[in-house]
Write an enzyme that holds these catalytic residues in place. Structure first.
Site, mmCIF file in Angstrom:
data_model
loop_
_atom_site.group_PDB
_atom_site.id
_atom_site.type_symbol
_atom_site.label_atom_id
_atom_site.label_comp_id
_atom_site.label_asym_id
_atom_site.label_seq_id
_atom_site.Cartn_x
_atom_site.Cartn_y
_atom_site.Cartn_z
ATOM 1 C CE LYS A 1 -17.679 5.595 -3.215
ATOM 2 N NZ LYS A 1 -17.438 5.587 -4.659
ATOM 3 C CB SER B 1 -20.760 2.563 -0.546
ATOM 4 O OG SER B 1 -20.507 1.820 0.614
ATOM 5 C CE1 TYR C 1 -14.987 4.818 -0.641
ATOM 6 C CE2 TYR C 1 -16.285 3.852 1.143
ATOM 7 C CZ TYR C 1 -15.950 3.925 -0.200
ATOM 8 O OH TYR C 1 -16.601 3.118 -1.102
HETATM 9 P P1 NAD Z 1 -10.632 -0.832 -6.602
HETATM 10 O O1 NAD Z 1 -9.688 0.003 -5.848
HETATM 11 O O2 NAD Z 1 -10.306 -2.263 -6.845
HETATM 12 O O3 NAD Z 1 -10.946 -0.170 -8.029
HETATM 13 C C1 NAD Z 1 -10.919 1.230 -8.225
HETATM 14 C C2 NAD Z 1 -10.022 1.484 -9.420
HETATM 15 O O4 NAD Z 1 -10.000 2.883 -9.673
HETATM 16 C C3 NAD Z 1 -8.568 1.063 -9.189
HETATM 17 O O5 NAD Z 1 -8.166 0.243 -10.270
HETATM 18 C C4 NAD Z 1 -7.785 2.374 -9.166
HETATM 19 O O6 NAD Z 1 -6.501 2.210 -9.729
HETATM 20 C C5 NAD Z 1 -8.652 3.272 -9.988
HETATM 21 N N1 NAD Z 1 -8.604 4.695 -9.691
HETATM 22 C C6 NAD Z 1 -8.689 5.337 -8.504
HETATM 23 N N2 NAD Z 1 -8.641 6.659 -8.669
HETATM 24 C C7 NAD Z 1 -8.510 6.876 -10.013
HETATM 25 C C8 NAD Z 1 -8.417 8.035 -10.810
HETATM 26 N N3 NAD Z 1 -8.432 9.254 -10.297
HETATM 27 N N4 NAD Z 1 -8.299 7.886 -12.155
HETATM 28 C C9 NAD Z 1 -8.287 6.647 -12.726
HETATM 29 N N5 NAD Z 1 -8.375 5.521 -12.014
HETATM 30 C C10 NAD Z 1 -8.490 5.634 -10.658
HETATM 31 O O7 NAD Z 1 -12.067 -0.694 -5.888
HETATM 32 P P2 NAD Z 1 -13.399 -1.492 -6.133
HETATM 33 O O8 NAD Z 1 -13.627 -2.354 -4.957
HETATM 34 O O9 NAD Z 1 -13.418 -2.066 -7.484
HETATM 35 O O10 NAD Z 1 -14.435 -0.295 -6.013
HETATM 36 C C11 NAD Z 1 -14.982 0.333 -7.154
HETATM 37 C C12 NAD Z 1 -15.941 1.408 -6.701
HETATM 38 O O11 NAD Z 1 -16.961 0.817 -5.902
HETATM 39 C C13 NAD Z 1 -15.333 2.510 -5.851
HETATM 40 O O12 NAD Z 1 -15.952 3.722 -6.184
HETATM 41 C C14 NAD Z 1 -15.698 2.101 -4.429
HETATM 42 O O13 NAD Z 1 -15.757 3.203 -3.575
HETATM 43 C C15 NAD Z 1 -17.048 1.505 -4.662
HETATM 44 N N6 NAD Z 1 -17.469 0.532 -3.629
HETATM 45 C C16 NAD Z 1 -16.642 -0.517 -3.337
HETATM 46 C C17 NAD Z 1 -17.025 -1.421 -2.352
HETATM 47 C C18 NAD Z 1 -16.110 -2.550 -1.949
HETATM 48 O O14 NAD Z 1 -16.244 -3.040 -0.828
HETATM 49 N N7 NAD Z 1 -15.199 -3.006 -2.808
HETATM 50 C C19 NAD Z 1 -18.252 -1.272 -1.702
HETATM 51 C C20 NAD Z 1 -19.075 -0.201 -2.053
HETATM 52 C C21 NAD Z 1 -18.662 0.697 -3.033
HETATM 53 C C1 WQD Z 2 -16.814 -6.971 7.268
HETATM 54 C C2 WQD Z 2 -16.970 -7.610 8.643
HETATM 55 C C3 WQD Z 2 -15.561 -6.690 10.350
HETATM 56 C C4 WQD Z 2 -11.743 -8.004 8.745
HETATM 57 C C5 WQD Z 2 -16.329 -1.877 4.302
HETATM 58 C C6 WQD Z 2 -16.307 -0.372 4.136
HETATM 59 C C7 WQD Z 2 -17.620 0.131 3.638
HETATM 60 C C8 WQD Z 2 -18.025 -0.594 2.349
HETATM 61 C C9 WQD Z 2 -18.035 -2.069 2.575
HETATM 62 C C10 WQD Z 2 -17.132 0.549 0.416
HETATM 63 C C11 WQD Z 2 -16.965 -6.598 9.773
HETATM 64 C C12 WQD Z 2 -15.218 -8.134 10.091
HETATM 65 C C13 WQD Z 2 -13.103 -7.785 8.906
HETATM 66 C C14 WQD Z 2 -11.054 -8.818 9.676
HETATM 67 C C15 WQD Z 2 -13.135 -9.178 10.832
HETATM 68 N N1 WQD Z 2 -17.078 -0.360 1.282
HETATM 69 N N2 WQD Z 2 -13.778 -8.375 9.923
HETATM 70 N N3 WQD Z 2 -11.799 -9.392 10.681
HETATM 71 O O1 WQD Z 2 -17.003 -3.205 7.562
HETATM 72 O O2 WQD Z 2 -18.751 -3.937 5.942
HETATM 73 O O3 WQD Z 2 -17.237 -2.155 5.325
HETATM 74 O O4 WQD Z 2 -16.762 -2.471 3.070
HETATM 75 O O5 WQD Z 2 -17.949 1.384 0.230
HETATM 76 O O6 WQD Z 2 -17.502 1.489 3.408
HETATM 77 O O7 WQD Z 2 -16.043 0.203 5.396
HETATM 78 O O8 WQD Z 2 -16.391 -4.533 5.470
HETATM 79 O O9 WQD Z 2 -14.822 -6.349 4.984
HETATM 80 O O10 WQD Z 2 -14.062 -4.451 6.480
HETATM 81 O O11 WQD Z 2 -15.726 -6.075 7.329
HETATM 82 O O12 WQD Z 2 -13.743 -9.728 11.768
HETATM 83 O O13 WQD Z 2 -9.864 -9.028 9.595
HETATM 84 O O14 WQD Z 2 -15.851 -8.448 8.863
HETATM 85 O O15 WQD Z 2 -15.519 -6.417 11.727
HETATM 86 O O16 WQD Z 2 -17.877 -6.994 10.734
HETATM 87 P P1 WQD Z 2 -17.365 -3.457 6.172
HETATM 88 P P2 WQD Z 2 -15.144 -5.343 6.019
#
Ligand code: NAD
Ligand code: WQD
Length: 335
Positions: free
Chosen positions: A154, A125, A150
């Site tokens: 990562k 991330s 969290y």
């Molecule tokens: P999500 O929660 O939609 O998907 C994760 C899935 O993993 C879920 O379906 C959950 O049920 C499953 N899961 C969790 N723990 C498990 C376990 N121990 N065994 C089996 N299944 C399990 O999240 P996402 O947004 O699809 O994110 C996927 C990955 O990408 C994660 O590692 C997250 O940290 C990373 N990521 C997400 C974002 C974001 O903003 N969505 C940004 C950067 C990184």
């Molecule tokens: C985006 C922008 C808020 C909600 C998260 C995780 C980070 C990574 C990416 C996984 C910000 C603004 C939001 C609302 C708002 N995920 N906002 N009103 O902050 O980039 O980070 O997702 O790895 O770890 O922390 O994403 O969608 O929460 O916010 O104004 O109701 O939207 O302040 O500027 P963010 P976000």
């Protein structure tokens, strides 16, 4: 056909990646404990793909289910999506996050070694960069101290992977640092499905437009940015899914012990207010929003330098912010 185990494959990014894997001629084997997703996603995936998929309901910390999968299938690679991702909850229940996010990687690496599975793509991330001093961020921008447990999971997982590949474990690894994934499959059949009140911006926007939330609060409009609201790099989830396919293709001829990391973003920053106004414009509706106070711990601005992934993996995003806002709303309307 090469079989790819996708942990967390019923989740937001994993389900879209399953579609792209099948399109690329790969066979996804989905493992998910449904802790943050719904079994209906599998039906929807099968509708989109017009074929059956292999799904195991289980925890990827549970070695016995992984062993069962490898008895049933010859797995050639793994994408490890499974993790908990709620930043706020991770500060309240850090052990839950350390245990699941780090524990599952350890179990998986051991399983891969014993079963001679070489290729791993790991979900990292942009959170590892914190608030960077110089923008845009490249892969060599120094990582900052994590703002949350969290975020720390990562960083630690990346460090574990670096150490592990050096140990001659016989694996090749790409960590993808996702920026802000948004949008949904253009069919509207799969998308982001937060359980309870969304933390992220776009689900909050779509739920407000749908009348599920009364109004959206913009967390601050007095930052040093073009319109005062925070800046992020919003990447369409279908483009993000495609990056995983490209990562596997790239790993193909790499030696064991290979490790690399790539930013996955558009390379452009958009403000929160730009996102809101784009959503209103492309969907021809008015969003009920107000300006509120800053959110504690928010990164003010971040966007990716994407030269490395563009040139090395040959990956480029094909979708715009407009596409993302249209697809997110299309998905929300169908719920
Ligand atoms: P999500 O929660 O939609 O998907 C994760 C899935 O993993 C879920 O379906 C959950 O049920 C499953 N899961 C969790 N723990 C498990 C376990 N121990 N065994 C089996 N299944 C399990 O999240 P996402 O947004 O699809 O994110 C996927 C990955 O990408 C994660 O590692 C997250 O940290 C990373 N990521 C997400 C974002 C974001 O903003 N969505 C940004 C950067 C990184
Ligand atoms: C985006 C922008 C808020 C909600 C998260 C995780 C980070 C990574 C990416 C996984 C910000 C603004 C939001 C609302 C708002 N995920 N906002 N009103 O902050 O980039 O980070 O997702 O790895 O770890 O922390 O994403 O969608 O929460 O916010 O104004 O109701 O939207 O302040 O500027 P963010 P976000």
């Amino acid at each position: 056909m090469n079989k790819i185990l996708i942990t967390g494959g019923a989740g937001y990014i994993g389900s879209h990646t399953a579609v792209e894997l099948v399109k690329a001629g790969l066979e996804p084997i989905i493992l998910d404990d449904l802790s943050n997703s719904n079994e209906k996603v599998l039906d929807r995936l099968e509708e989109i793909l017009e074929r059956k998929l292999t799904f195991y309901k289980g925890d990827c910390n549970d070695r016995s289910i992984l062993d069962q999968i490898s008895k049933d299938h010859k797995i050639s690679g793994v994408i490890h999506f499974a993790a908990f991702k709620a930043v706020g909850e991770s500060t309240e229940q850090p052990l839950k996050y350390y245990s699941n996010n780090i524990g599952s990687l350890l179990v998986l690496l051991d399983f891969m070694k014993e079963n001679s599975i070489s290729d791993l793509v790991f979900s990292s991330s942009c959170t590892v960069y914190g608030q960077p001093d110089v923008l845009p961020v490249t892969e060599s921008t120094p990582r900052k101290d994590a703002e949350s447990p969290y975020g720390n999971t990562k960083k630690i997982c990346e460090d574990i992977l670096v150490d592990y590949v050096k140990s001659k474990a016989g694996i090749r690894v790409i960590a993808l640092r996702y920026f802000n994934p948004v949008g949904a499959h253009p069919s509207g059949k799969i998308g982001e499905l937060p359980i309870g009140k969304p933390n992220n911006l776009v689900p909050f926007i779509t739920q407000t437009a749908a009348g599920i939330r009364e109004k959206l609060t913009v967390f601050g409009d007095d930052y040093d940015t073009p319109d005062g609201s925070c800046v992020r790099d919003f990447i369409h989830v279908m483009d993000l899914a495609d990056a995983h396919v490209k990562a596997f293709t790239y790993l193909n001829d790499k030696p064991s012990g290979f490790y690399d990391v790539f930013n996955v973003g558009t390379g452009n920053g958009n403000t929160v207010l730009e996102v809101i106004h784009t959503f209103e414009r492309v969907n021809d509706l008015k969003l009920n929003y107000e300006i509120g106070p800053r959110r504690a711990g928010d990164v003010v601005k971040i966007w990716a330098d994407t030269k490395k992934i563009n040139s090395v993996l040959g990956w480029k995003p094909s979708k715009t912010l407009e596409d993302s806002m249209r697809d997110s709303w299309n998905w929300q309307k169908g719920l």
